[in-house]
Scaffold this motif. Structure first.
Motif, PDB file in Angstrom:
ATOM      1  N   UNK A 280       0.821  -1.218   0.000  1.00 25.32           N
ATOM      2  CA  UNK A 280       0.000   0.000   0.000  1.00 25.32           C
ATOM      3  C   UNK A 280       0.853   1.266   0.000  1.00 25.32           C
ATOM      4  N   UNK A 281       1.954   1.275   0.729  1.00 23.09           N
ATOM      5  CA  UNK A 281       2.780   2.478   0.848  1.00 23.09           C
ATOM      6  C   UNK A 281       3.305   2.968  -0.503  1.00 23.09           C
ATOM      7  N   UNK A 282       3.483   2.076  -1.468  1.00 24.66           N
ATOM      8  CA  UNK A 282       4.041   2.459  -2.765  1.00 24.66           C
ATOM      9  C   UNK A 282       2.981   2.955  -3.755  1.00 24.66           C
ATOM     10  N   UNK A 283       1.711   2.854  -3.408  1.00 20.03           N
ATOM     11  CA  UNK A 283       0.648   3.247  -4.344  1.00 20.03           C
ATOM     12  C   UNK A 283       0.381   4.744  -4.277  1.00 20.03           C
ATOM     13  N   UNK A 284       0.143   5.389  -5.439  1.00 20.16           N
ATOM     14  CA  UNK A 284      -0.238   6.800  -5.406  1.00 20.16           C
ATOM     15  C   UNK A 284      -1.607   6.950  -4.750  1.00 20.16           C
ATOM     16  N   UNK A 285      -1.698   7.856  -3.776  1.00 20.75           N
ATOM     17  CA  UNK A 285      -2.908   7.977  -2.969  1.00 20.75           C
ATOM     18  C   UNK A 285      -2.974   9.397  -2.404  1.00 20.75           C
ATOM     19  N   UNK A 286      -4.190   9.943  -2.349  1.00 28.39           N
ATOM     20  CA  UNK A 286      -4.347  11.257  -1.713  1.00 28.39           C
ATOM     21  C   UNK A 286      -3.974  11.169  -0.241  1.00 28.39           C
ATOM     22  N   UNK A 287      -3.495  12.286   0.281  1.00 31.12           N
ATOM     23  CA  UNK A 287      -3.071  12.363   1.677  1.00 31.12           C
ATOM     24  C   UNK A 287      -4.170  11.914   2.633  1.00 31.12           C
ATOM     25  N   UNK A 288      -5.402  12.343   2.390  1.00 34.51           N
ATOM     26  CA  UNK A 288      -6.508  12.006   3.291  1.00 34.51           C
ATOM     27  C   UNK A 288      -6.803  10.508   3.288  1.00 34.51           C
ATOM     28  N   UNK A 289      -6.687   9.863   2.139  1.00 33.78           N
ATOM     29  CA  UNK A 289      -6.934   8.420   2.061  1.00 33.78           C
ATOM     30  C   UNK A 289      -5.832   7.653   2.779  1.00 33.78           C
ATOM     31  N   UNK A 290      -4.602   8.100   2.601  1.00 34.39           N
ATOM     32  CA  UNK A 290      -3.486   7.437   3.296  1.00 34.39           C
ATOM     33  C   UNK A 290      -3.658   7.579   4.810  1.00 34.39           C
ATOM     34  N   UNK A 291      -4.127   8.738   5.254  1.00 36.39           N
ATOM     35  CA  UNK A 291      -4.357   8.959   6.675  1.00 36.39           C
ATOM     36  C   UNK A 291      -5.408   7.981   7.210  1.00 36.39           C
ATOM     37  N   UNK A 292      -6.478   7.746   6.460  1.00 31.03           N
ATOM     38  CA  UNK A 292      -7.511   6.797   6.879  1.00 31.03           C
ATOM     39  C   UNK A 292      -6.933   5.389   7.013  1.00 31.03           C
ATOM     40  N   UNK A 293      -6.162   4.976   6.025  1.00 27.17           N
ATOM     41  CA  UNK A 293      -5.554   3.640   6.066  1.00 27.17           C
ATOM     42  C   UNK A 293      -4.544   3.521   7.198  1.00 27.17           C
TER      43      UNK A 293
END
Length: 158
Positions: A132-145
């Motif tokens: 998951x850490x290597x996937x492009x993702x919005x900051x807010x979505x990464x925070x949820x995960x």
């Protein structure tokens, strides 16, 4: 094509024009993988989710949005968190709406279905946590995960 543009703590961001209750869902399978979609509106990876409709509950919205975006039927098992940061706004280019963040994040388990894309997703996959850490993702979505992955397991309801 409609685009979604996220702004966080950006003085140049447009002002919010709406506040819409929405959901995200962390669906985990027996192997501990997390169900993710690649959003068609910005190309980033995300949890399934979306806005609550009139006449439905937040858990009902979570179940509906997950099956619509992924093809996977789920059962809600817990509450992960409520994310309401007024510094995070989302611009939808189709109509100029600018939403202030308001998302309730649920935990769920799959109970049926087969992964498939929709108009809102270009890819759907069960993703091992280390990837998951290597996937492009919005900051807010990464925070949820990150919140889900670092939380004690007793937050789950069942």
């Amino acid at each position: 094509m409609t685009r979604r543009i996220d702004f966080y703590d950006d003085p140049a961001a447009p002002r919010a024009t709406s506040l819409v209750p929405s959901v995200n869902v962390v669906v985990t399978n027996g192997a501990g993988e997390i169900l993710l979609i690649r959003r068609s509106d910005n190309g980033n990876w995300a949890l399934p989710g979306g806005a609550m409709d009139l006449g439905e509950s937040l858990p009902d919205a979570a179940v509906r949005e997950t099956v619509e975006e992924t093809g996977i039927d789920v059962e809600i098992t817990g509450l992960i968190g409520i994310f309401t940061d007024p510094r995070h706004v989302i611009l939808y280019t189709s109509n100029g709406e600018v939403r202030q963040e308001f998302s309730v994040v649920f935990a769920a388990r799959p109970v049926g279905g087969t992964p498939k894309t929709s108009s809102e997703s270009t890819d759907v996959r069960w993703t091992p946590v280390p990837e998951i850490a290597a996937l492009p993702m919005d900051r807010s979505m990464r925070m949820r995960l990150d919140h889900f992955l670092s939380a004690p397991q007793d937050i789950h309801l069942g």
